[in-house]
Design an enzyme around this catalytic site. Structure first.
Site, short mmCIF file in Angstrom:
data_model
loop_
_atom_site.label_atom_id
_atom_site.label_comp_id
_atom_site.label_asym_id
_atom_site.label_seq_id
_atom_site.Cartn_x
_atom_site.Cartn_y
_atom_site.Cartn_z
N LEU A 126 32.38 60.89 40.18
CA LEU A 126 32.74 61.35 41.53
C LEU A 126 33.88 60.45 42.02
O LEU A 126 33.94 59.27 41.65
CB LEU A 126 31.54 61.25 42.47
CG LEU A 126 30.34 62.16 42.17
CD1 LEU A 126 29.16 61.82 43.08
CD2 LEU A 126 30.73 63.63 42.32
N ASP A 127 34.74 61.00 42.88
CA ASP A 127 35.84 60.21 43.43
C ASP A 127 35.29 59.07 44.28
O ASP A 127 34.16 59.13 44.77
CB ASP A 127 36.74 61.08 44.32
CG ASP A 127 37.39 62.20 43.52
OD1 ASP A 127 37.51 62.07 42.30
OD2 ASP A 127 37.78 63.20 44.16
N GLN A 128 36.13 58.09 44.53
CA GLN A 128 35.65 56.92 45.30
C GLN A 128 35.14 57.33 46.69
O GLN A 128 34.19 56.76 47.20
CB GLN A 128 36.72 55.81 45.38
CG GLN A 128 37.98 56.11 46.17
CD GLN A 128 37.83 55.99 47.67
OE1 GLN A 128 36.84 55.44 48.16
NE2 GLN A 128 38.79 56.51 48.41
#
Ligand code: URA
Length: 248
Positions: free
Chosen positions: A116-118
């Protein structure tokens, strides 16, 4: 199985470290009586049946798991990488044994099922079972993942239709489709994807002229994020959770 070997399998360090933990009095074993206190064992070669075993190591309870399957409520501002570039790694949220479980001789610990993105929050699964990771993350398996998306602009019925019909992203001429898209309010949708392309949700919404302002994954297959887990908290998957994932 010898006690030192059980500790090694659970991620308590090298075989030498595990033998030392036992010999130096850091390991206790719970018996069949759940209410009874754990009993000290200082014999590293003591034979124990691992299934159902509960250990107490350096004062912390640790149930034996042949394989590790956990869910983490990923908080914003964390990277799904062992070597993060700008934000703390999600792996720092896990206890040391989960980060040190042996896999093919190396103490590499559990791995995230996809990334997942930050700035994305929500359900992240981690395991040391390579087949499990592959089954859930392979694009060919089409495991549905549901994202709650907060949008900058009010979502239109036309945008929903486009997302369902398919949009072309910049790295592939083949259109990507949402498996489902439910309008929840003027600026919020639940989007179900069965692939996992880089920044897929953000790029799909940009392609239809909107912009993602918040992204939260709350379901993978039939398994939802445990609502009792605060951001940053993790728990073991139960047999019921695994059955839900097995049915995808
Ligand atoms: N799609 C995105 O754009 N970001 C994520 O983190 C997951 C899916």
């Amino acid at each position: 199985m010898q006690l030192q070997e059980i500790l090694y399998s659970q991620g308590f360090g090298t075989r030498r470290v595990c033998a030392g933990l036992v010999q130096q009095g850091w390991v206790q074993l719970y018996g069949d009586d759940a209410a009874a206190p754990p009993v000290l064992c200082t014999d590293a070669a003591h034979e124990v049946v691992p299934e159902g075993l509960r250990l107490r190591v350096q004062g912390v309870d640790w149930p034996y798991h042949a394989k590790a399957y956990v869910m983490l409520h990923k908080p914003a501002g964390t990277e799904c990488s062992q070597k993060p570039s700008a934000y703390p790694s999600i792996y720092t949220l896990l206890p040391a044994p989960l980060r040190q479980r042996p896999c093919k001789g190396a103490l590499q610990g559990v791995q995230a099922v996809g990334r997942l993105d930050q700035d994305t929050t929500g359900l992240l699964l981690l395991s040391d079972d390579g087949q499990f990771i592959h089954r859930l993350s392979s694009p060919k398996k089409h495991v549905p993942k549901v994202y709650r998306v907060q949008l900058k602009h009010a979502v239109t019925a036309a945008q929903v239709q486009q997302l369902l019909a398919g949009v072309v992203l910049d790295d592939d001429p083949r259109p990507v489709r949402a498996a489902a898209c439910e309008m929840l309010g003027p600026n919020a949708i639940d989007l179900t994807l069965t692939e996992g392309k880089y920044h897929q949700v953000k790029r799909m919404l940009a392609a239809v002229g909107n912009r993602v302002e918040g992204l939260h994954r709350w379901r993978m297959g039939a398994l939802g994020l445990d609502a009792t887990l605060a951001p940053g908290q993790w728990r073991w998957l139960t047999p019921a959770d695994l059955a839900l994932l097995g049915s995808v």
